[in-house]
Write an enzyme that holds these catalytic residues in place. Structure first.
Site, short mmCIF file in Angstrom:
data_model
loop_
_atom_site.label_atom_id
_atom_site.label_comp_id
_atom_site.label_asym_id
_atom_site.label_seq_id
_atom_site.Cartn_x
_atom_site.Cartn_y
_atom_site.Cartn_z
N ASP A 143 0.83 -1.05 0.02
CA ASP A 143 0.05 -0.23 -0.12
C ASP A 143 0.93 1.34 0.10
O ASP A 143 0.47 2.19 0.83
CB ASP A 143 -0.97 0.03 1.15
CG ASP A 143 -2.10 0.96 1.16
OD1 ASP A 143 -2.47 1.48 -0.08
OD2 ASP A 143 -2.48 1.36 2.15
N CYS A 201 -26.88 -10.80 -2.11
CA CYS A 201 -26.71 -10.00 -0.72
C CYS A 201 -26.52 -8.61 -0.99
O CYS A 201 -25.59 -8.46 -1.72
CB CYS A 201 -25.60 -11.04 -0.07
SG CYS A 201 -25.21 -9.83 1.55
N CYS A 204 -23.83 -5.05 2.82
CA CYS A 204 -22.84 -4.21 2.84
C CYS A 204 -23.43 -2.54 2.22
O CYS A 204 -23.20 -1.63 2.96
CB CYS A 204 -21.66 -4.36 2.08
SG CYS A 204 -21.86 -4.72 0.34
N CYS A 208 -24.07 0.57 5.25
CA CYS A 208 -23.12 1.72 5.24
C CYS A 208 -23.88 3.21 6.05
O CYS A 208 -24.66 3.45 5.32
CB CYS A 208 -22.85 2.00 3.88
SG CYS A 208 -21.74 3.49 3.70
N CYS A 224 -17.74 7.90 2.08
CA CYS A 224 -16.96 6.91 3.06
C CYS A 224 -16.11 7.30 4.33
O CYS A 224 -15.64 8.35 4.40
CB CYS A 224 -16.08 6.11 2.27
SG CYS A 224 -15.25 4.82 3.15
N CYS A 258 -20.68 -8.55 6.59
CA CYS A 258 -20.68 -9.37 5.53
C CYS A 258 -20.75 -10.96 6.05
O CYS A 258 -19.85 -11.38 6.79
CB CYS A 258 -19.33 -9.16 4.97
SG CYS A 258 -18.80 -10.48 3.33
#
Length: 356
Positions: A143, A201, A204, A208, A224, A258
């Site tokens: 990252d 599904c 998620c 949120c 976000c 999840c």
């Protein structure tokens, strides 16, 4: 130099790399080629929509992010690894989210900064490869550069990209870090994951708090909470402050809900254990940290990257969402005058208590 051995030798080397990775503590390793045409198209569309917000680094490197050989010349393969971080003591997660007097910190950031830990181990893995094949071209990433780590991991067979845009593994859920070695070794590639297993599904999307997942596999980072509390340098938009609740560094809601995370296994890494009781901290206590205290308590942590000012900004918002009390009001007022941006958030928080 590039390896130039028969196919059987490269297969044997790949198997040995897998064994070394396991011995170094990685839970999974996969190898892929560097063809990322589909991922590049999705990235360009995402950028065009402006979903990256102030994360200019997502576009400033041009095609280097989606074309590994442009980032590291000679790259033929990408070795991708998975390191699980799900906390051994996960019983506090929902309890903290349900307690507005405590602050919630994304579970990945509770312990030692994963960047340094994974980079060191990937470097060790590269040295082991070198001990067998001699000098070879490679570069390690965690990252830390323009790398499309999730599409690469998906191609390497580590999982599929779920509707929340995180990588999901059938046996491990999504509580893991990814790291890569770009290399010029012509290693055999692994079979990619066989499509999405999210089915119908939408958990998620529904959970949120700020509705940042605007459609399956489409995340508007500007909404976000992880972006708002970590990446955003300026004021947090007023429209999201109440929805942020007590989340002061990142957000795990889409992972918590999840169904695949019922398979997540607790991390065995001592370095990922919570430090300084940050798994269930008192908001007022955190807000009263001066800068030396902040730096001391976040030494070696990913949290330190946001700095003391944004730390206070985030906590001010959480205190605005907390129940009114003398200690909350006193703490908020004690920080007035330090910085105009912080003052704005403190004044908003105080107005929430006046309204209450």
């Amino acid at each position: 130099m590039s390896l130039d051995n028969p196919k059987a030798d490269t297969q044997a080397l790949a198997a040995q790399i897998n064994r070394w990775a396991n011995a170094l503590g990685f839970q999974q390793l996969g190898i892929t080629d560097i063809a990322l045409g589909d991922a590049e198209a999705r990235l360009l569309e995402w950028l065009q929509r402006g979903y990256h917000g102030e994360m200019d680094y997502m576009e400033k490197h041009g095609s280097k992010r989606s074309r590994p050989a442009e980032l590291v010349a000679g790259t033929l393969r990408v070795v991708t690894v998975r390191l699980d971080y799900f906390p051994a003591d996960s019983s506090t997660i929902q309890a903290v989210l349900d307690n507005p007097q405590q602050g919630y910190i994304s579970r990945y950031a509770l312990g030692r900064d994963y960047h340094k830990l994974m980079r060191k181990r990937l470097q060790q893995l590269a040295h082991k490869i070198s001990s067998q094949v001699g000098d070879f071209g490679y570069r390690v990433f965690v990252d830390s550069a323009p790398v499309l780590e999730k599409p690469l991991a998906e191609k390497a067979g580590l999982g599929w990209i779920g509707k929340h845009t995180n990588l999901i593994n059938r046996q491990a859920g999504s509580w893991f870090f990814l790291g890569e070695i770009y290399t010029d070794l012509p290693l055999p590639v692994d079979t990619p994951s066989s499509g999405s297993h999210c089915g119908s599904c939408l958990a998620c999307l529904d959970i949120c708090p700020t509705q940042a997942i605007v459609a399956p596999n489409q995340l508007d980072a500007r909404r976000c909470i992880s972006y708002l509390t970590i990446e955003l340098k300026g004021p947090i938009p007023v429209e999201f402050r109440s929805q942020i609740g007590n989340r002061i560094y990142g957000c795990d809601d889409c992972q918590l809900v999840c169904p695949w995370n019922r398979f997540a296994k607790p991390s065995v890494e001592d370095d990922f254990r919570a430090r300084h009781h940050l798994d269930a901290p008192d908001l007022v206590e955190l807000f009263l940290w001066d800068e030396p205290s902040f730096l001391d308590n976040t030494e070696g942590s990913a949290i330190r990257r946001i700095g003391h000012l944004r730390w206070l900004r985030n906590i001010a918002v959480a205190l605005g969402n907390a129940p009114s009390s003398d200690s909350v009001l006193e703490a908020l007022r004690s920080r007035l005058g330090l910085d105009p941006m912080l003052d704005e958030h403190i004044e908003w928080a105080l107005s929430q208590h006046v309204a209450e």
